[in-house]
Design a protein around this motif. Structure first.
Motif, PDB file in Angstrom:
ATOM      1  N   GLU A 195       0.720  -1.362   0.634  1.00 12.03           N
ATOM      2  CA  GLU A 195      -0.134  -0.285  -0.280  1.00 12.03           C
ATOM      3  C   GLU A 195       1.292   0.895  -0.124  1.00 12.03           C
ATOM      4  O   GLU A 195       2.109   1.287   0.613  1.00 12.03           O
ATOM      5  N   TYR A 196       0.665   2.417  -0.478  1.00 10.64           N
ATOM      6  CA  TYR A 196       1.079   3.315  -1.283  1.00 10.64           C
ATOM      7  C   TYR A 196       0.577   4.948  -0.775  1.00 10.64           C
ATOM      8  O   TYR A 196      -1.242   4.861  -1.723  1.00 10.64           O
ATOM      9  N   THR A 197       0.291   5.474  -0.575  1.00  6.56           N
ATOM     10  CA  THR A 197      -0.250   7.145  -0.386  1.00  6.56           C
ATOM     11  C   THR A 197      -0.071   8.001  -1.101  1.00  6.56           C
ATOM     12  O   THR A 197       1.105   8.225  -2.200  1.00  6.56           O
ATOM     13  N   SER A 198      -1.288   8.463  -2.828  1.00  2.90           N
ATOM     14  CA  SER A 198      -1.246   8.834  -3.345  1.00  2.90           C
ATOM     15  C   SER A 198      -0.620   9.920  -3.376  1.00  2.90           C
ATOM     16  O   SER A 198       0.048  10.465  -4.452  1.00  2.90           O
ATOM     17  N   ASN A 199       0.283  10.466  -2.237  1.00  2.41           N
ATOM     18  CA  ASN A 199       1.033  12.094  -2.360  1.00  2.41           C
ATOM     19  C   ASN A 199       2.848  11.785  -2.937  1.00  2.41           C
ATOM     20  O   ASN A 199       3.914  11.806  -2.678  1.00  2.41           O
ATOM     21  N   LEU A 200       2.615  10.236  -2.813  1.00  2.54           N
ATOM     22  CA  LEU A 200       4.047   9.630  -3.135  1.00  2.54           C
ATOM     23  C   LEU A 200       3.856   9.899  -5.300  1.00  2.54           C
ATOM     24  O   LEU A 200       4.447   8.253  -5.471  1.00  2.54           O
ATOM     25  N   THR A 201       4.227  11.536  -5.390  1.00  2.00           N
ATOM     26  CA  THR A 201       4.094  11.115  -6.654  1.00  2.00           C
ATOM     27  C   THR A 201       4.611  10.750  -7.732  1.00  2.00           C
ATOM     28  O   THR A 201       4.592  10.629  -8.969  1.00  2.00           O
ATOM     29  N   ASP A 202       6.080  10.319  -7.413  1.00  2.00           N
ATOM     30  CA  ASP A 202       7.550   9.141  -7.920  1.00  2.00           C
ATOM     31  C   ASP A 202       7.437   8.163  -7.689  1.00  2.00           C
ATOM     32  O   ASP A 202       8.542   7.376  -7.921  1.00  2.00           O
ATOM     33  N   ALA A 250      -0.268  -4.614  -6.143  1.00  2.00           N
ATOM     34  CA  ALA A 250       0.695  -2.850  -5.022  1.00  2.00           C
ATOM     35  C   ALA A 250      -0.941  -2.389  -4.915  1.00  2.00           C
ATOM     36  O   ALA A 250      -2.231  -2.222  -5.992  1.00  2.00           O
ATOM     37  N   THR A 251      -1.507  -1.372  -3.529  1.00  2.00           N
ATOM     38  CA  THR A 251      -2.549  -0.579  -4.149  1.00  2.00           C
ATOM     39  C   THR A 251      -2.051   1.142  -3.479  1.00  2.00           C
ATOM     40  O   THR A 251      -0.971   1.359  -2.759  1.00  2.00           O
ATOM     41  N   ARG A 252      -2.902   2.429  -4.044  1.00  2.00           N
ATOM     42  CA  ARG A 252      -2.870   2.987  -4.143  1.00  2.00           C
ATOM     43  C   ARG A 252      -4.203   3.644  -3.002  1.00  2.00           C
ATOM     44  O   ARG A 252      -5.119   3.780  -3.496  1.00  2.00           O
ATOM     45  N   VAL A 253      -3.629   4.640  -1.866  1.00  3.67           N
ATOM     46  CA  VAL A 253      -3.806   4.387  -1.343  1.00  3.67           C
ATOM     47  C   VAL A 253      -3.971   6.078  -1.084  1.00  3.67           C
ATOM     48  O   VAL A 253      -3.933   6.976  -1.448  1.00  3.67           O
ATOM     49  N   GLU A 254      -5.836   6.531  -1.891  1.00  6.15           N
ATOM     50  CA  GLU A 254      -6.714   7.778  -1.970  1.00  6.15           C
ATOM     51  C   GLU A 254      -6.580   8.797  -0.535  1.00  6.15           C
ATOM     52  O   GLU A 254      -6.599  10.309  -0.459  1.00  6.15           O
ATOM     53  N   THR A 255      -7.445   7.474   0.229  1.00  8.64           N
ATOM     54  CA  THR A 255      -7.575   8.818   1.757  1.00  8.64           C
ATOM     55  C   THR A 255      -6.957   8.227   3.054  1.00  8.64           C
ATOM     56  O   THR A 255      -7.166   6.496   2.999  1.00  8.64           O
ATOM     57  N   PHE A 256      -5.893   8.581   3.114  1.00  9.96           N
ATOM     58  CA  PHE A 256      -5.732   8.484   4.154  1.00  9.96           C
ATOM     59  C   PHE A 256      -5.263   9.628   4.457  1.00  9.96           C
ATOM     60  O   PHE A 256      -5.311  10.722   5.155  1.00  9.96           O
ATOM     61  N   ARG A 257      -4.676   9.074   6.275  1.00 10.70           N
ATOM     62  CA  ARG A 257      -4.323  10.634   7.297  1.00 10.70           C
ATOM     63  C   ARG A 257      -3.110   9.337   7.936  1.00 10.70           C
ATOM     64  O   ARG A 257      -3.421   8.211   8.665  1.00 10.70           O
ATOM     65  N   VAL A 258      -2.319  10.422   8.159  1.00  8.89           N
ATOM     66  CA  VAL A 258      -1.382   9.791   9.131  1.00  8.89           C
ATOM     67  C   VAL A 258      -0.672  10.294  10.134  1.00  8.89           C
ATOM     68  O   VAL A 258      -0.636  11.458  10.291  1.00  8.89           O
ATOM     69  N   GLY A 259      -1.369  10.791  11.924  1.00  8.61           N
ATOM     70  CA  GLY A 259      -1.694  10.733  12.548  1.00  8.61           C
ATOM     71  C   GLY A 259      -2.327  12.151  12.942  1.00  8.61           C
ATOM     72  O   GLY A 259      -3.283  12.245  12.105  1.00  8.61           O
ATOM     73  N   THR A 260      -2.228  13.088  13.598  1.00  7.81           N
ATOM     74  CA  THR A 260      -3.226  14.345  13.719  1.00  7.81           C
ATOM     75  C   THR A 260      -2.654  15.483  13.475  1.00  7.81           C
ATOM     76  O   THR A 260      -3.533  16.826  13.506  1.00  7.81           O
TER      77      THR A 260
END
Length: 119
Positions: free
Chosen positions: A7-14, A44-54
């Motif tokens: 799984e990887y977050t969508s803000n890791l564009t490269d 692999a799954t691209r995670v579009e909605t996520f939160r890390v911490g607050t």
């Protein structure tokens, strides 16, 4: 056998998931625990909605779950997770504008109930 879930977050564009999966598969083959041709199933799954911490800091993550048939020693599982984490770190090209967390978990699949068919 193993199954790899990336799984990887969508803000890791490269981030290049196919390269990451190939790297992961090579790391697993190099461990001597698995055969190269048919054993490893990775996705692999691209995670579009996520939160890390607050906080408001821009953060992202790459997480690998390695699912193995039960029976391997804790030492083998630790070696696999350490090797996979090192392989992820070597992918490079991490954005300076995003605080990236890399993680690996190894989980056991029940050997007695797992089934597979080759067609």
């Amino acid at each position: 056998m193993p199954h790899v879930f990336l799984e990887y977050t969508s803000n890791l564009t490269d981030f290049e998931p196919d390269n990451a999966l190939l790297r992961i598969n090579h790391v697993l083959v190099a461990s001597g625990q698995f055969a190269a041709e048919f054993d490893i199933k990775s996705r692999a799954t691209r995670v579009e909605t996520f939160r890390v911490g607050t906080g408001l800091t821009v953060r992202g993550f790459v997480h690998v779950k390695l699912a193995l048939l039960s029976g391997r020693s804790p030492q083998v599982k630790a070696q696999l997770s350490e090797s996979l984490l090192a392989g992820l770190q070597e992918l490079g090209n991490w954005p300076s504008s995003v605080e990236v967390q890399l993680s690996v978990e190894v989980v056991d699949l029940d050997r007695e109930s797992y089934r597979k068919a080759l067609l």
